[in-house]
Design a protein around this motif. Structure first.
Motif, PDB file in Angstrom:
ATOM      1  N   LEU A  13      -5.867  -5.380  -4.529  1.00  0.00           N
ATOM      2  CA  LEU A  13      -5.476  -6.440  -3.476  1.00  0.00           C
ATOM      3  C   LEU A  13      -5.306  -7.919  -4.142  1.00  0.00           C
ATOM      4  O   LEU A  13      -4.180  -8.442  -3.516  1.00  0.00           O
ATOM      5  CB  LEU A  13      -6.643  -6.582  -2.501  1.00  0.00           C
ATOM      6  N   ALA A  29      -6.541  -3.914   4.312  1.00  0.00           N
ATOM      7  CA  ALA A  29      -7.438  -2.840   3.765  1.00  0.00           C
ATOM      8  C   ALA A  29      -8.073  -2.255   4.924  1.00  0.00           C
ATOM      9  O   ALA A  29      -8.182  -1.165   4.999  1.00  0.00           O
ATOM     10  CB  ALA A  29      -8.325  -3.618   3.013  1.00  0.00           C
ATOM     11  N   SER A  86     -11.832  -7.522  -6.373  1.00  0.00           N
ATOM     12  CA  SER A  86     -10.482  -7.561  -6.647  1.00  0.00           C
ATOM     13  C   SER A  86     -10.207  -8.984  -7.150  1.00  0.00           C
ATOM     14  O   SER A  86      -9.261  -9.426  -7.849  1.00  0.00           O
ATOM     15  CB  SER A  86      -9.655  -6.982  -5.575  1.00  0.00           C
ATOM     16  N   MET A  90     -15.025  -2.381   2.369  1.00  0.00           N
ATOM     17  CA  MET A  90     -13.576  -2.929   2.127  1.00  0.00           C
ATOM     18  C   MET A  90     -13.821  -4.470   1.588  1.00  0.00           C
ATOM     19  O   MET A  90     -13.242  -4.952   0.788  1.00  0.00           O
ATOM     20  CB  MET A  90     -12.490  -3.055   3.385  1.00  0.00           C
ATOM     21  N   SER A  91     -14.509  -5.302   2.410  1.00  0.00           N
ATOM     22  CA  SER A  91     -14.914  -6.588   2.065  1.00  0.00           C
ATOM     23  C   SER A  91     -15.349  -6.879   0.629  1.00  0.00           C
ATOM     24  O   SER A  91     -15.005  -7.778  -0.197  1.00  0.00           O
ATOM     25  CB  SER A  91     -15.980  -7.227   3.193  1.00  0.00           C
ATOM     26  N   TYR A 102       0.885  -1.239   0.003  1.00  0.00           N
ATOM     27  CA  TYR A 102       0.077   0.189  -0.142  1.00  0.00           C
ATOM     28  C   TYR A 102       0.812   1.337   0.014  1.00  0.00           C
ATOM     29  O   TYR A 102       0.589   2.087  -0.858  1.00  0.00           O
ATOM     30  CB  TYR A 102      -0.711  -0.033   1.201  1.00  0.00           C
ATOM     31  N   GLN A 153      -8.273   1.712   6.144  1.00  0.00           N
ATOM     32  CA  GLN A 153      -9.612   2.339   6.362  1.00  0.00           C
ATOM     33  C   GLN A 153      -9.557   3.050   7.675  1.00  0.00           C
ATOM     34  O   GLN A 153     -10.183   4.267   7.971  1.00  0.00           O
ATOM     35  CB  GLN A 153     -10.630   1.295   6.198  1.00  0.00           C
ATOM     36  N   GLY A 166     -14.853  -4.569  -1.839  1.00  0.00           N
ATOM     37  CA  GLY A 166     -13.819  -4.282  -2.742  1.00  0.00           C
ATOM     38  C   GLY A 166     -12.903  -5.417  -2.764  1.00  0.00           C
ATOM     39  O   GLY A 166     -12.260  -5.662  -3.827  1.00  0.00           O
ATOM     40  N   LEU A 167     -12.571  -6.274  -1.640  1.00  0.00           N
ATOM     41  CA  LEU A 167     -11.739  -7.357  -1.713  1.00  0.00           C
ATOM     42  C   LEU A 167     -12.329  -8.194  -2.794  1.00  0.00           C
ATOM     43  O   LEU A 167     -11.432  -8.983  -3.490  1.00  0.00           O
ATOM     44  CB  LEU A 167     -11.437  -7.956  -0.299  1.00  0.00           C
ATOM     45  N   LYS A 219      -4.988 -10.071   3.675  1.00  0.00           N
ATOM     46  CA  LYS A 219      -5.416  -9.061   2.613  1.00  0.00           C
ATOM     47  C   LYS A 219      -6.543  -8.129   3.294  1.00  0.00           C
ATOM     48  O   LYS A 219      -6.334  -6.636   3.088  1.00  0.00           O
ATOM     49  CB  LYS A 219      -5.600  -9.380   1.287  1.00  0.00           C
ATOM     50  N   TYR A 220      -7.476  -8.501   3.824  1.00  0.00           N
ATOM     51  CA  TYR A 220      -8.420  -7.848   4.442  1.00  0.00           C
ATOM     52  C   TYR A 220      -8.059  -7.006   5.504  1.00  0.00           C
ATOM     53  O   TYR A 220      -8.443  -5.644   5.836  1.00  0.00           O
ATOM     54  CB  TYR A 220      -9.803  -8.563   4.767  1.00  0.00           C
ATOM     55  N   THR A 227      -8.750  -0.934  -2.797  1.00  0.00           N
ATOM     56  CA  THR A 227      -8.921  -2.309  -2.932  1.00  0.00           C
ATOM     57  C   THR A 227      -8.940  -2.744  -4.252  1.00  0.00           C
ATOM     58  O   THR A 227      -8.679  -4.125  -4.150  1.00  0.00           O
ATOM     59  CB  THR A 227     -10.445  -2.676  -2.331  1.00  0.00           C
TER      60      THR A 227
END
Length: 237
Positions: A71, A102, A153, A146-147, A15, A106, A149-150, A98-99, A68
């Protein structure tokens, strides 16, 4: 747990070695600061943290897909996903690591935005339960985003595609309550249950309803599990 934290550390380094994170942070604080200044400072407005939290949550809708989209897509694009998926580390540990990375990013955004209530407190007394529950709502909403977005990805090796998919899914969750308003009846109540905005209303009023908290936690777990399933399928191809 040690391997999960190792993945988290690696992702955090990625990041902050990438200009995307800095661009995302700059965009976030630029837009949030602009709206805060326009709506509160000139002239000083009512001492209420909810408009600030609402604005920041809205900025999340645009910034989180940006943060995200790389990721998992980056691993797929570079071909390093094969090494990762065939390593002794489980898919669950990879996705969780990874989560968590992220989520840490956040959290930094949320903590940084506390500057705005601090400025507001110079003009009057803030309602403390409302302040902290509003920030809890914002954090949970961002964590759920975020989840999503993961998951997006994990679907494509193209970062831009992942970002667009994440934005599209988040936009559905954001506007689903408005769609219910146009339909009305029982459908309105049903669709309202899945609104990430509507679920934050009680918390932003200073009312702690554990069903709202549970909704965000469930949404996080659902998209983490979906991400794991997508990568499991890639492993066995």
């Amino acid at each position: 747990m040690r391997r999960t934290l190792a993945i988290t550390k690696k992702e955090l380094q990625m990041y902050f070695y990438s200009p995307v994170a800095y661009a995302g942070f700059a965009f976030f604080f630029l837009i949030a600061g602009y709206f805060f200044s326009a709506n509160f400072l000139y002239p000083p407005n009512i001492i209420d943290v909810r408009p600030v939290v609402g604005t920041i949550s809205f900025v999340f809708l645009f910034i989180i897909p940006l943060l995200t989209m790389r990721l998992v897509s980056d691993e797929l694009r570079q071909g390093t996903d094969e090494l990762l998926l065939t390593s002794p580390i489980s898919i669950t540990e990879i996705v969780t690591g990874k989560y968590l990375a992220a989520l840490t990013v956040q959290l930094l955004l949320v903590v940084g935005s506390l500057l705005y209530p601090l400025i507001m407190s110079l003009y009057g007394t803030l309602d403390q339960p409302q302040l902290w529950l509003s920030y809890l709502a914002m954090f949970l909403m961002g964590a759920a985003m975020m989840s999503v977005g993961l998951f997006a990805s994990s679907l494509s090796s193209h970062q831009m595609v992942s970002g667009i998919v994440a934005f599209a899914i988040l936009l559905v969750f954001w506007t689903i309550e408005w769609l219910g308003d146009t339909v009305g009846g029982k459908i309105k109540d049903f669709l309202g249950m899945f609104s990430i905005v509507g679920r934050a209303n009680d918390l932003q009023k200073g009312v702690l309803d554990f069903t709202d908290v549970l909704f965000y936690i469930t949404l996080i777990l659902v998209f983490i599990v979906l991400s794991i399933q997508v990568l499991e399928r890639k492993r066995w191809r």
